[in-house]
Design a protein around this motif. Structure first.
Motif, mmCIF file in Angstrom:
data_model
loop_
_atom_site.group_PDB
_atom_site.id
_atom_site.type_symbol
_atom_site.label_atom_id
_atom_site.label_comp_id
_atom_site.label_asym_id
_atom_site.label_seq_id
_atom_site.Cartn_x
_atom_site.Cartn_y
_atom_site.Cartn_z
ATOM 1 N N SER A 152 14.692 27.498 13.755
ATOM 2 C CA SER A 152 15.333 27.646 15.165
ATOM 3 C C SER A 152 16.789 27.791 14.965
ATOM 4 O O SER A 152 17.059 27.933 13.735
ATOM 5 C CB SER A 152 15.338 26.083 15.750
ATOM 6 N N LEU A 153 17.595 27.892 15.901
ATOM 7 C CA LEU A 153 19.086 27.922 15.771
ATOM 8 C C LEU A 153 19.849 26.989 14.808
ATOM 9 O O LEU A 153 20.457 27.079 14.166
ATOM 10 C CB LEU A 153 19.922 28.404 16.958
ATOM 11 N N ASP A 154 19.100 25.681 15.224
ATOM 12 C CA ASP A 154 19.714 24.607 14.723
ATOM 13 C C ASP A 154 19.247 24.527 12.951
ATOM 14 O O ASP A 154 20.195 23.737 12.581
ATOM 15 C CB ASP A 154 19.194 23.415 15.208
ATOM 16 N N THR A 155 18.415 24.972 12.651
ATOM 17 C CA THR A 155 17.947 24.821 11.191
ATOM 18 C C THR A 155 18.277 26.114 10.399
ATOM 19 O O THR A 155 17.833 26.320 9.510
ATOM 20 C CB THR A 155 16.526 24.486 10.977
ATOM 21 N N PHE A 156 19.073 27.009 11.084
ATOM 22 C CA PHE A 156 19.133 28.374 10.576
ATOM 23 C C PHE A 156 19.684 28.527 9.091
ATOM 24 O O PHE A 156 19.244 29.114 8.325
ATOM 25 C CB PHE A 156 20.078 29.290 11.486
ATOM 26 N N LEU A 157 20.803 27.692 8.909
ATOM 27 C CA LEU A 157 21.538 27.529 7.810
ATOM 28 C C LEU A 157 20.368 27.005 6.626
ATOM 29 O O LEU A 157 20.377 27.489 5.607
ATOM 30 C CB LEU A 157 22.930 26.437 7.825
ATOM 31 N N PRO B 145 7.867 28.393 8.509
ATOM 32 C CA PRO B 145 8.437 26.749 8.826
ATOM 33 C C PRO B 145 7.783 26.093 10.073
ATOM 34 O O PRO B 145 7.484 26.939 11.151
ATOM 35 C CB PRO B 145 9.776 26.895 9.029
ATOM 36 N N LEU B 146 7.338 24.737 9.843
ATOM 37 C CA LEU B 146 6.493 24.153 10.886
ATOM 38 C C LEU B 146 7.167 23.029 11.275
ATOM 39 O O LEU B 146 6.884 22.068 12.454
ATOM 40 C CB LEU B 146 5.355 23.429 10.213
ATOM 41 N N GLY B 147 8.489 22.874 10.996
ATOM 42 C CA GLY B 147 9.450 21.606 11.517
ATOM 43 C C GLY B 147 9.247 20.592 10.340
ATOM 44 O O GLY B 147 8.687 20.275 9.686
ATOM 45 N N GLN B 148 10.411 19.738 10.384
ATOM 46 C CA GLN B 148 10.528 18.766 9.477
ATOM 47 C C GLN B 148 10.563 19.077 8.070
ATOM 48 O O GLN B 148 10.098 18.335 7.169
ATOM 49 C CB GLN B 148 9.400 17.525 9.879
ATOM 50 N N GLY B 149 10.980 20.180 8.099
ATOM 51 C CA GLY B 149 11.068 20.675 6.520
ATOM 52 C C GLY B 149 9.999 21.274 5.820
ATOM 53 O O GLY B 149 9.784 21.651 4.822
ATOM 54 N N ARG B 150 8.764 21.016 6.744
ATOM 55 C CA ARG B 150 7.349 21.625 6.229
ATOM 56 C C ARG B 150 7.274 23.104 6.419
ATOM 57 O O ARG B 150 7.735 23.603 7.404
ATOM 58 C CB ARG B 150 6.309 20.880 6.908
#
Length: 560
Positions: A246-251, A25-30
């Motif tokens: 990241s922890l925030d996007t783990f789910l 993952p690269l951020g912003q769903g990419r």
């Protein structure tokens, strides 16, 4: 002789060239997908660059990074170039980073995905060459040569560079729950045999032709993830490895990967359960799960919400898992199996399976592993994944083995006639109260942690009239404890828990009180290792000044 890990990798490079191996993952769903051909192309280019630096064969090259695709690419580059990897936990302090780099005599450092690089940077010797991964912090990318720039200009290393079975693949520095990290030396033979054993075990569970998906998020610097995710996927070739952002996007990361296999540590299995309880009280969930058709629908919905609905096998390791927690997940339909391994055997030791599985036991010895219990009750193991010893510490190495080559694990246990192994605690964690009898904290902690209000627990009481428990409340409960009504509810529940646990213990093991920690224990405040094990000595030192007042209080539940 087992085929060595790099030979498997060269096979995948030619036979599975276009198969996606890593998803980053690269951020912003990419995300970026890397095929086997792309992974090996980048690794070969970096290997050629490393060789051009003129380091002697076997030189140590360090990686400081959270899990990402370039961690695996860098490790392959280090191996193909003829060197040895030293991976450092991405949460380590500057002091520990400095110690590991100095002790291992590292020649170069890969700086990767990190949250606190500015604070860690002072631990790196000023003159040490550094290369920044694409996802490294902006300051590292600005100050150091970048991976992309080097790969862009370097011709790939050709052929199939070989490593001997007895050459060092890596030095794994243990997470230091008992002081300074120790460097466990792992040869190519040992990691290859461990990885092959893990793959054979997984293939038995999944079937030979089945592709599998896994999310890599436990630190790759640790033996558990390194063996069961990285090394096993390098040998297997059919495993698609996804990384967490990241922890925030783990789910979201979990739901993207929809893993067929998921491995974790007790603290996270507990946090997942507490997340479910935060949405639905345990009593209500329990009632619904008891209903014939509705129960199955609810269980499926809970697993889907956790991103675990496609998981065919789940595993837990690194520390004991409360038996009640295993039963809870199995009731949801998740096949959760506990395992046992150490850095010193490349995490290839014991695992539960469909045939041998009982909550409270860590399974049976894996093929090729020999296990016995010493007269003193210590578990001793001889594994195909056995390490070569501790780096620069022949004395400790000699002490760690019996005369006939079994590793002294330092764990106490019981072995059933059917081969199921139970861990009853660490030899070093046993302590004597003033009653003069030894108390093993781990089994008591497991009983406490079955309670939904608790996230972490430590049983202590060296030289005291009786043992006591220090606990951290569940994350969703902590902010609400300012409310007197909530505090009263917590006190009532924990008083009942204390009675319930004490009823199952011998009189000399019984707890005098439960103390609620003021602050949660974290990796950042030094109370947890990077693999989320509690640092007993650190926590005990921090509470020394309060002990006397706790024992002087008549209360059964105390707020520290």
């Amino acid at each position: 002789m087992t085929q060595l890990i790099l030979d498997h990798v060269y096979d995948h490079e030619s036979k599975l060239a276009s198969r996606v191996y890593l998803t980053q993952p690269l951020g912003q769903g990419r995300v970026t997908d890397y095929t086997w051909a792309q992974v090996l192309d980048q690794s070969r280019r970096m290997a050629a660059h490393l060789q051009a630096q003129g380091f002697p064969r076997g030189a140590r090259i360090a990686i400081l990074s959270k899990n990402c695709a370039h961690f695996i690419m860098a490790e392959l580059a280090i191996w193909m170039a003829g060197y040895t990897t030293v991976a450092i936990f991405p949460t380590e302090t500057a002091e520990t980073i400095g110690y590991v780099l100095g002790h291992s005599e590292a020649s170069l450092l890969f700086v990767g995905k990190l949250d606190t690089w500015e604070a860690q940077k002072p631990g790196v010797p000023a003159q040490m060459p550094r290369i920044a991964f694409p996802l490294a912090p902006a300051s590292a990318l600005k100050e150091h040569e970048s991976w992309d720039a080097i790969v862009g200009r370097t011709v790939p290393l050709a052929g199939k560079p070989q490593r001997a079975a007895d050459e060092l693949a890596m030095i794994i520095y243990t997470s230091g729950s008992t002081g300074r990290p120790k460097g466990a030396m792992c040869s190519f033979g040992a990691i290859s045999r461990a990885a092959q054993g893990i793959v054979d075990d997984l293939r038995k569970r999944f079937g030979e032709s089945e592709d599998s998906r896994i999310l890599s998020y436990l630190p790759l610097a640790h033996s558990f993830e390194r063996s069961w995710v990285e090394a096993a996927s390098l040998v297997d070739g059919k495993t698609h490895v996804f990384f967490a952002e990241s922890l925030d996007t783990f789910l979201q990361d979990l739901q993207r990967a929809r893993p067929t296999m998921f491995i974790s540590v007790p603290r996270l299995w507990l946090k997942f359960q507490q997340g479910v309880f935060a949405k639905m009280p345990p009593e209500k969930l329990d009632r619904l799960l008891g209903l014939p058709i509705i129960g199955r629908i609810v269980a499926k919905k809970v697993l889907k919400g956790l991103g675990l609905d496609a998981v065919r096998q789940a595993g837990s390791g690194s520390a004991p898992l409360p038996a009640e927690l295993i039963r809870w997940y199995r009731r949801l339909g998740l096949k959760l199996f506990e395992g046992y391994g150490m850095t010193e055997d490349n995490s290839y030791s014991h695992t539960s399976n469909e045939q041998f599985s009982e909550p409270g036991f860590v399974g049976v010895a894996q093929p090729g592993v020999q296990v016995r219990i010493s007269p003193e009750g210590e578990i001793q193991i001889k594994s195909p994944g056995q390490f070569s010893g501790y780096y620069k510490d022949p004395e400790l190495t000699a002490q760690s083995f019996t005369e006939d080559g079994f590793f002294r694990t330092g764990d106490r246990g019981e072995l059933r006639p059917d081969g199921l192994l139970k861990i009853t605690g660490r030899t070093k964690e046993l302590f004597k109260t003033a009653k003069g009898k030894y108390v093993a904290p781990a089994p008591i902690e497991s009983q406490l942690l079955a309670h939904p209000m608790l996230e972490l627990a430590m049983v202590s009481g060296v030289g005291q009239p009786a043992a006591y428990a220090l606990v951290v409340l569940a994350e969703d409960l902590r902010p609400r404890t300012q409310d007197p009504a909530v505090r009263a509810q917590v006190e009532q529940a924990l008083t009942a828990l204390l009675q319930q646990v004490n009823a199952k213990l011998a009189d000399y093991e019984q707890l005098r009180m439960i103390v609620i920690a003021r602050e949660p224990w974290t990796i950042e405040n030094g109370c947890l290792t990077p693999t989320m094990k509690i640092k007993r000595a650190r926590i005990e030192a921090g509470t020394e000044a309060q002990i006397e007042s706790w024992y002087a209080s008549p209360a059964k539940v105390i707020w520290s």
